[in-house]
Design an enzyme around this catalytic site. Sequence first.
Site, PDB file in Angstrom:
ATOM      1  N   LYS A 134       0.777  -1.128   0.130  1.00 33.48           N
ATOM      2  CA  LYS A 134       0.081   0.117  -0.251  1.00 33.48           C
ATOM      3  C   LYS A 134       0.749   1.635   0.021  1.00 33.48           C
ATOM      4  CE  LYS A 134      -4.639  -1.589   0.608  1.00 33.48           C
ATOM      5  NZ  LYS A 134      -5.863  -1.825   1.538  1.00 33.48           N
ATOM      6  N   LYS A 154      -3.685 -10.601  -7.140  1.00 35.35           N
ATOM      7  CA  LYS A 154      -4.948 -11.123  -6.504  1.00 35.35           C
ATOM      8  C   LYS A 154      -5.805  -9.899  -6.860  1.00 35.35           C
ATOM      9  CE  LYS A 154      -5.234  -8.653  -2.122  1.00 35.35           C
ATOM     10  NZ  LYS A 154      -6.452  -8.270  -1.350  1.00 35.35           N
ATOM     11  N   LYS A 174     -10.177  -4.874  -5.050  1.00 33.39           N
ATOM     12  CA  LYS A 174     -11.143  -3.743  -5.360  1.00 33.39           C
ATOM     13  C   LYS A 174     -10.816  -2.409  -5.798  1.00 33.39           C
ATOM     14  CE  LYS A 174     -13.332  -3.858  -0.785  1.00 33.39           C
ATOM     15  NZ  LYS A 174     -12.181  -3.641   0.190  1.00 33.39           N
TER      16      LYS A 174
HETATM   17  P1  ATP Z   1      -8.089  -3.962  -1.238  1.00 34.48           P
HETATM   18  O1  ATP Z   1      -9.082  -3.135  -1.824  1.00 34.48           O
HETATM   19  O2  ATP Z   1      -7.028  -2.950  -0.942  1.00 34.48           O
HETATM   20  O3  ATP Z   1      -7.766  -5.167  -2.149  1.00 34.48           O
HETATM   21  P2  ATP Z   1      -9.146  -5.964   0.439  1.00 34.48           P
HETATM   22  O4  ATP Z   1     -10.353  -6.204  -0.718  1.00 34.48           O
HETATM   23  O5  ATP Z   1      -8.121  -6.875   0.349  1.00 34.48           O
HETATM   24  O6  ATP Z   1      -8.465  -4.491   0.089  1.00 34.48           O
HETATM   25  P3  ATP Z   1     -10.906  -6.102   2.551  1.00 34.48           P
HETATM   26  O7  ATP Z   1     -12.093  -5.655   2.023  1.00 34.48           O
HETATM   27  O8  ATP Z   1     -10.958  -5.720   4.063  1.00 34.48           O
HETATM   28  O9  ATP Z   1      -9.740  -5.753   1.745  1.00 34.48           O
HETATM   29  O10 ATP Z   1     -10.822  -7.967   2.494  1.00 34.48           O
HETATM   30  C1  ATP Z   1     -11.909  -8.519   3.123  1.00 34.48           C
HETATM   31  C2  ATP Z   1     -11.519 -10.052   3.037  1.00 34.48           C
HETATM   32  O11 ATP Z   1     -11.468 -10.717   1.716  1.00 34.48           O
HETATM   33  C3  ATP Z   1     -10.204 -10.665   3.730  1.00 34.48           C
HETATM   34  O12 ATP Z   1     -10.232 -11.545   4.472  1.00 34.48           O
HETATM   35  C4  ATP Z   1      -9.353 -10.655   2.461  1.00 34.48           C
HETATM   36  O13 ATP Z   1      -8.275 -11.709   2.523  1.00 34.48           O
HETATM   37  C5  ATP Z   1     -10.211 -11.400   1.477  1.00 34.48           C
HETATM   38  N1  ATP Z   1      -9.834 -11.148   0.112  1.00 34.48           N
HETATM   39  C6  ATP Z   1      -9.838  -9.846  -0.622  1.00 34.48           C
HETATM   40  N2  ATP Z   1      -9.414 -10.060  -1.903  1.00 34.48           N
HETATM   41  C7  ATP Z   1      -9.286 -11.522  -2.103  1.00 34.48           C
HETATM   42  C8  ATP Z   1      -9.092 -12.311  -3.356  1.00 34.48           C
HETATM   43  N3  ATP Z   1      -8.787 -11.739  -4.361  1.00 34.48           N
HETATM   44  N4  ATP Z   1      -9.117 -13.533  -3.046  1.00 34.48           N
HETATM   45  C9  ATP Z   1      -9.573 -14.125  -1.850  1.00 34.48           C
HETATM   46  N5  ATP Z   1      -9.788 -13.349  -0.687  1.00 34.48           N
HETATM   47  C10 ATP Z   1      -9.547 -12.172  -0.772  1.00 34.48           C
END
Ligand code: ATP
Length: 335
Positions: free
Chosen positions: A117, A199, A202
Site C-alpha cells: 500500500k 490478486k 477492489k
Molecule cells: P483492497 O481493496 O486493498 O484489495 P481488500 O479487498 O483486500 O482490500 P478487505 O475488503 O478488507 O480488503 O478484504 C476482506 C476479506 O476478503 C479479507 O479476508 C481478504 O483476505 C479477502 N480477500 C480480498 N481479496 C481477495 C481475493 N482476491 N481472493 C480471496 N480473498 C480475498
Amino acid sequence: MEKTEDRKTILSGIQPTGGLHLGHLTGALLNWVKFQDEFEAFYTVVDLHAITVRQNPEELRTWTLDLVATLIAVGIDPEKSNIFIQSHIPEHTQLAWILNCFTSMGECSRMTQFKDKSKKYPDNVNVGLFAYPVLMAADILLYQADLVPVGADQKQHIELTRDLAIRFNNIYGETFKVPEPYIPKVGAKIMNLQEPTKKMSKSDQNSLGVLFLADDENLISNKIKRSVTDSGKEIKFSEEKPGISNLMTIYHISTGESIESIENMFAGKGYGEFKQKVADALVEYLKPFKAKYNEIRNNQEFLFEVICKGAQKAKEIAKSTLQNVYSKIGFLLPK
Ligand code: ATP
Ligand code: LTN
C-alpha cells in the site's frame, strides 16, 4: 443469542472501501456464513481501517451500508451473527493504542500489505497505515476470538496478532485467547482476470480484471470472455496456467464440480467454450444474491436495527476485555 461456555468465538472484518468482488465472497464471506451456526460470530465492517487510505465521507457512509446489506444478502443471518461497525465500539482504538506499545517498528515494517500500500499510495504513507495490523489485532483480541476466517493475504496479520497475544500473556498472565486463522483451501486468492498472477483487488485501476458482485450479467460475461489466458489450449489446473486455473476455481465455486471433473468435462474443448460456460455458471450462481441485495439495501431502517443490535452485544464483550487489560497494565480505574 447468548454466549454459552462451550461455544467458541469467530471474528472477522471487512473494509467498506467499495463494492465487493468474487474474491471477498470465496476468500472470506462464504466461510463467515458457514461458521455462524457453530460459533458465536462477530462480523465487523472496519471503517477505521478504511481511512488509512483517503476516503470521500459521503462515499464511505454509503459503502458502509452497502456492505452491511451485502453481508446479509450473501447469507449472514443477523439473528445468528453479530454484525457491527468498528467505529461504534471505541474499545477497538483503545486496545490498539495499548498494543501499539507492545509492537516493534520492525514488525510493522515487515508487513507485506504495508509495503504494497505504501507503493500504491506514495503520497499518503500515514502512521495509521503503518499501525493497521495492530488495530486488526485489537479487533480480534477484544472478543477473545478462537477462529479468524480470512483470505490468504491476511495470514501475516493473524500471525502478528498471535505474537502480540502471546507476548502480552507472558508479561501480564493469561489475558487473551491466541486465535487461529481459517484460510479456505479453494478460493483463498482469486486472481485478477487481466493479470492472473496478481490478486483481485477492489481498488484496481482496471476494473476489467475484477468481478464485482454488483456487475450485471453482460458485464460479468464480457469480463470473463476477455480474461487473459495462458499459452497452450488445455483446460488444466497448474501453476504454469494461472489464468485458466483461476477460471477453473471460479467454475468450481459456481457449480460445485471438483477440479478433476472440470478437467474431464472440458478435455479436448477450447478456451472459448470454457469461458462461455464459466460466465454462464457464475451469472447463475450470483442471481439469488443480487435479488436479495436489492431488497435489503432499500430497507435502511432494518440495516440500522441490525448494526445497533450487533454493537450492543459487541460492546459488552469489548468492554469487559478492555477493563481487564486496563487493570493488568496498572491503569487507575475510576471509582
Ligand atoms: P483492497 O481493496 O486493498 O484489495 P481488500 O479487498 O483486500 O482490500 P478487505 O475488503 O478488507 O480488503 O478484504 C476482506 C476479506 O476478503 C479479507 O479476508 C481478504 O483476505 C479477502 N480477500 C480480498 N481479496 C481477495 C481475493 N482476491 N481472493 C480471496 N480473498 C480475498
Ligand atoms: N485487514 C483485513 C480486514 C480486517 C480484519 C480484521 C480481518 C480488519 N480487522 C479482523 C479479520 C479480523 C483485510 O482484509 N484487509
